[in-house]
Design a protein around this motif. Structure first.
Motif, PDB file in Angstrom:
ATOM      1  N   LEU A 110      -0.650   8.880  10.621  1.00  0.00           N
ATOM      2  CA  LEU A 110       0.775   8.845  10.403  1.00  0.00           C
ATOM      3  C   LEU A 110       1.470   8.700   9.114  1.00  0.00           C
ATOM      4  O   LEU A 110       1.090   8.849   7.778  1.00  0.00           O
ATOM      5  CB  LEU A 110       2.054   8.476  11.990  1.00  0.00           C
ATOM      6  N   THR A 111       2.786   7.320   9.013  1.00  0.00           N
ATOM      7  CA  THR A 111       3.640   7.428   7.883  1.00  0.00           C
ATOM      8  C   THR A 111       2.686   6.034   7.697  1.00  0.00           C
ATOM      9  O   THR A 111       2.528   5.041   8.114  1.00  0.00           O
ATOM     10  CB  THR A 111       4.937   7.193   8.295  1.00  0.00           C
ATOM     11  N   PRO A 112       2.414   5.821   6.231  1.00  0.00           N
ATOM     12  CA  PRO A 112       2.021   4.788   5.393  1.00  0.00           C
ATOM     13  C   PRO A 112       2.907   3.591   5.911  1.00  0.00           C
ATOM     14  O   PRO A 112       4.402   4.035   5.683  1.00  0.00           O
ATOM     15  CB  PRO A 112       1.726   5.204   4.111  1.00  0.00           C
ATOM     16  N   SER A 113       2.474   2.422   6.199  1.00  0.00           N
ATOM     17  CA  SER A 113       3.401   1.246   6.148  1.00  0.00           C
ATOM     18  C   SER A 113       4.065   0.973   4.795  1.00  0.00           C
ATOM     19  O   SER A 113       2.493   1.235   3.795  1.00  0.00           O
ATOM     20  CB  SER A 113       2.524   0.415   7.264  1.00  0.00           C
ATOM     21  N   PRO A 114       3.726  -0.333   4.402  1.00  0.00           N
ATOM     22  CA  PRO A 114       4.734  -0.993   3.541  1.00  0.00           C
ATOM     23  C   PRO A 114       2.812  -1.639   2.782  1.00  0.00           C
ATOM     24  O   PRO A 114       2.556  -1.479   1.961  1.00  0.00           O
ATOM     25  CB  PRO A 114       5.880  -1.848   3.236  1.00  0.00           C
ATOM     26  N   SER A 115       2.689  -1.987   3.716  1.00  0.00           N
ATOM     27  CA  SER A 115       1.161  -3.420   3.415  1.00  0.00           C
ATOM     28  C   SER A 115       0.139  -1.462   3.033  1.00  0.00           C
ATOM     29  O   SER A 115      -0.682  -1.604   2.476  1.00  0.00           O
ATOM     30  CB  SER A 115       0.881  -3.347   4.734  1.00  0.00           C
ATOM     31  N   ASP A 116       0.253  -0.999   4.048  1.00  0.00           N
ATOM     32  CA  ASP A 116       0.036   0.562   3.479  1.00  0.00           C
ATOM     33  C   ASP A 116      -0.315   0.840   2.300  1.00  0.00           C
ATOM     34  O   ASP A 116      -0.882   1.361   1.069  1.00  0.00           O
ATOM     35  CB  ASP A 116      -0.443   2.314   3.806  1.00  0.00           C
ATOM     36  N   ILE A 117       0.780   1.544   1.554  1.00  0.00           N
ATOM     37  CA  ILE A 117       1.050   1.265   0.078  1.00  0.00           C
ATOM     38  C   ILE A 117       0.823   0.143  -0.449  1.00  0.00           C
ATOM     39  O   ILE A 117       0.171   0.716  -1.900  1.00  0.00           O
ATOM     40  CB  ILE A 117       2.782   1.460  -0.082  1.00  0.00           C
ATOM     41  N   VAL A 118       0.668  -0.933  -0.463  1.00  0.00           N
ATOM     42  CA  VAL A 118       0.485  -2.499  -1.560  1.00  0.00           C
ATOM     43  C   VAL A 118      -1.685  -1.649  -1.470  1.00  0.00           C
ATOM     44  O   VAL A 118      -1.879  -2.106  -2.628  1.00  0.00           O
ATOM     45  CB  VAL A 118       0.335  -3.571  -0.730  1.00  0.00           C
ATOM     46  N   ALA A 119      -2.153  -1.531  -0.071  1.00  0.00           N
ATOM     47  CA  ALA A 119      -3.710  -1.372  -0.555  1.00  0.00           C
ATOM     48  C   ALA A 119      -3.775  -0.545  -1.560  1.00  0.00           C
ATOM     49  O   ALA A 119      -4.662   0.043  -1.855  1.00  0.00           O
ATOM     50  CB  ALA A 119      -3.325  -1.382   1.149  1.00  0.00           C
ATOM     51  N   LEU A 120      -2.998   1.514  -0.993  1.00  0.00           N
ATOM     52  CA  LEU A 120      -3.138   1.880  -1.867  1.00  0.00           C
ATOM     53  C   LEU A 120      -3.033   1.704  -3.249  1.00  0.00           C
ATOM     54  O   LEU A 120      -4.291   2.710  -3.622  1.00  0.00           O
ATOM     55  CB  LEU A 120      -2.765   3.025  -1.394  1.00  0.00           C
ATOM     56  N   ALA A 121      -2.248   0.816  -3.330  1.00  0.00           N
ATOM     57  CA  ALA A 121      -1.925   0.870  -5.246  1.00  0.00           C
ATOM     58  C   ALA A 121      -2.966   0.226  -6.166  1.00  0.00           C
ATOM     59  O   ALA A 121      -3.566  -0.249  -6.886  1.00  0.00           O
ATOM     60  CB  ALA A 121      -0.555   0.127  -5.432  1.00  0.00           C
ATOM     61  N   GLU A 122      -3.267  -0.948  -4.764  1.00  0.00           N
ATOM     62  CA  GLU A 122      -4.837  -1.968  -4.990  1.00  0.00           C
ATOM     63  C   GLU A 122      -5.876  -0.835  -5.745  1.00  0.00           C
ATOM     64  O   GLU A 122      -7.156  -1.226  -6.083  1.00  0.00           O
ATOM     65  CB  GLU A 122      -5.340  -2.965  -4.044  1.00  0.00           C
ATOM     66  N   ALA A 123      -6.113  -0.144  -4.160  1.00  0.00           N
ATOM     67  CA  ALA A 123      -7.221   1.218  -4.594  1.00  0.00           C
ATOM     68  C   ALA A 123      -7.095   1.557  -5.651  1.00  0.00           C
ATOM     69  O   ALA A 123      -7.571   1.584  -6.772  1.00  0.00           O
ATOM     70  CB  ALA A 123      -6.390   2.217  -3.495  1.00  0.00           C
ATOM     71  N   GLY A 124      -5.845   1.988  -5.769  1.00  0.00           N
ATOM     72  CA  GLY A 124      -5.562   2.729  -7.473  1.00  0.00           C
ATOM     73  C   GLY A 124      -6.051   1.434  -8.877  1.00  0.00           C
ATOM     74  O   GLY A 124      -6.837   2.041  -9.296  1.00  0.00           O
ATOM     75  N   ARG A 125      -5.906   0.110  -8.590  1.00  0.00           N
ATOM     76  CA  ARG A 125      -5.830  -0.194  -9.266  1.00  0.00           C
ATOM     77  C   ARG A 125      -7.532  -1.194  -9.530  1.00  0.00           C
ATOM     78  O   ARG A 125      -8.348  -0.639 -10.561  1.00  0.00           O
ATOM     79  CB  ARG A 125      -5.154  -1.810  -9.602  1.00  0.00           C
ATOM     80  N   ASN A 126      -8.171  -0.609  -8.774  1.00  0.00           N
ATOM     81  CA  ASN A 126      -9.530  -1.019  -8.179  1.00  0.00           C
ATOM     82  C   ASN A 126     -10.186   0.363  -9.298  1.00  0.00           C
ATOM     83  O   ASN A 126     -11.276   0.191  -9.828  1.00  0.00           O
ATOM     84  CB  ASN A 126     -10.157  -1.177  -7.084  1.00  0.00           C
ATOM     85  N   LEU A 127      -9.746   1.582  -8.425  1.00  0.00           N
ATOM     86  CA  LEU A 127     -10.350   2.761  -9.381  1.00  0.00           C
ATOM     87  C   LEU A 127     -10.360   2.655 -10.757  1.00  0.00           C
ATOM     88  O   LEU A 127     -11.439   3.258 -11.408  1.00  0.00           O
ATOM     89  CB  LEU A 127      -9.731   4.139  -9.114  1.00  0.00           C
ATOM     90  N   ALA A 128      -9.158   2.043 -11.170  1.00  0.00           N
ATOM     91  CA  ALA A 128      -9.386   2.343 -12.402  1.00  0.00           C
ATOM     92  C   ALA A 128      -9.928   1.366 -13.396  1.00  0.00           C
ATOM     93  O   ALA A 128     -10.323   1.384 -13.913  1.00  0.00           O
ATOM     94  CB  ALA A 128      -7.734   2.071 -13.017  1.00  0.00           C
ATOM     95  N   ALA A 129      -9.905   0.208 -12.851  1.00  0.00           N
ATOM     96  CA  ALA A 129     -11.216  -0.977 -13.141  1.00  0.00           C
ATOM     97  C   ALA A 129     -12.881  -0.668 -13.443  1.00  0.00           C
ATOM     98  O   ALA A 129     -13.715  -1.161 -14.465  1.00  0.00           O
ATOM     99  CB  ALA A 129     -10.522  -2.449 -12.065  1.00  0.00           C
ATOM    100  N   ALA A 130     -12.496   0.162 -12.003  1.00  0.00           N
ATOM    101  CA  ALA A 130     -14.549   0.964 -12.207  1.00  0.00           C
ATOM    102  C   ALA A 130     -14.538   1.011 -13.529  1.00  0.00           C
ATOM    103  O   ALA A 130     -15.958   1.371 -13.779  1.00  0.00           O
ATOM    104  CB  ALA A 130     -15.139   1.741 -10.663  1.00  0.00           C
ATOM    105  N   VAL A 131     -13.099   2.431 -14.193  1.00  0.00           N
ATOM    106  CA  VAL A 131     -13.931   3.030 -14.877  1.00  0.00           C
ATOM    107  C   VAL A 131     -13.610   3.030 -16.252  1.00  0.00           C
ATOM    108  O   VAL A 131     -14.263   2.447 -17.121  1.00  0.00           O
ATOM    109  CB  VAL A 131     -12.711   4.141 -14.843  1.00  0.00           C
ATOM    110  N   SER A 132     -12.727   1.185 -16.287  1.00  0.00           N
ATOM    111  CA  SER A 132     -13.060   0.617 -17.312  1.00  0.00           C
ATOM    112  C   SER A 132     -13.505   0.018 -17.508  1.00  0.00           C
ATOM    113  O   SER A 132     -13.954  -1.234 -18.056  1.00  0.00           O
ATOM    114  CB  SER A 132     -11.345   0.236 -17.489  1.00  0.00           C
ATOM    115  N   GLY A 133     -14.748  -0.916 -16.566  1.00  0.00           N
ATOM    116  CA  GLY A 133     -15.688  -1.715 -16.684  1.00  0.00           C
ATOM    117  C   GLY A 133     -14.896  -3.214 -16.461  1.00  0.00           C
ATOM    118  O   GLY A 133     -15.549  -4.020 -16.890  1.00  0.00           O
ATOM    119  N   LYS A 134     -13.701  -3.463 -16.305  1.00  0.00           N
ATOM    120  CA  LYS A 134     -13.203  -4.689 -16.365  1.00  0.00           C
ATOM    121  C   LYS A 134     -13.015  -5.201 -14.894  1.00  0.00           C
ATOM    122  O   LYS A 134     -13.599  -4.449 -13.739  1.00  0.00           O
ATOM    123  CB  LYS A 134     -11.925  -4.521 -16.531  1.00  0.00           C
TER     124      LYS A 134
END
Length: 146
Positions: free
Chosen positions: A122-146
């Motif tokens: 159902l609705t993402p919790s505040p901790s889900d939103i934090v984890a999703l933002a981290e997933a976005g950061r990790n995706l960007a890091a994987a692409v940039s090689g950092k």
């Protein structure tokens, strides 16, 4: 580096997830373009360095059939050739089979999945939103090689 975040959302849950992923990618220095699937372009996803795709579970644990399913089929037909892809979505019932099926389809299309699909009941919790933002950061890091 560019990341295309494409989603379909009926109730706003998956939209909130998409916004968190895009914000996380931006915080890691990526240009993250957020698009509802109806206004998304397959070519821009293929041209991007990575993609994040979001769709809730519908019906008997399938992707939304009018817009997201045809978009995903187009990506499959084009082939994703090692492109990093993050999958995410919300559900109300079931056990996540739609996500496992989607992951398998993307692997067969050549995607390099960025972890397991991120699912939220159902609705993402505040901790889900934090984890999703981290997933976005990790995706960007994987692409940039950092």
């Amino acid at each position: 580096m560019t990341i295309r975040v494409v989603y379909w959302s009926g109730t706003g849950n998956t939209k909130a997830m998409a916004e968190a992923v895009a914000e996380g990618a931006r915080s890691a220095g990526a240009e993250a373009e957020l698009s509802e699937v109806g206004s998304a372009d397959v070519r821009s996803v293929l041209a991007a360095d990575a993609a994040a795709l979001g769709c809730p579970s519908m019906g008997a644990e399938i992707l939304e059939e009018e817009e997201m399913e045809p978009f995903v089929r187009s990506l499959e037909s084009a082939g994703l050739k090692g492109k990093p892809v993050l999958l995410f979505g919300s559900y109300d019932w079931g056990d996540g089979q739609w996500m496992r099926d989607w992951e398998e389809r993307m692997r067969k299309a050549g995607a390099a999945l960025a972890g397991v699909g991120f699912i939220v009941n159902l609705t993402p919790s505040p901790s889900d939103i934090v984890a999703l933002a981290e997933a976005g950061r990790n995706l960007a890091a994987a692409v940039s090689g950092k």
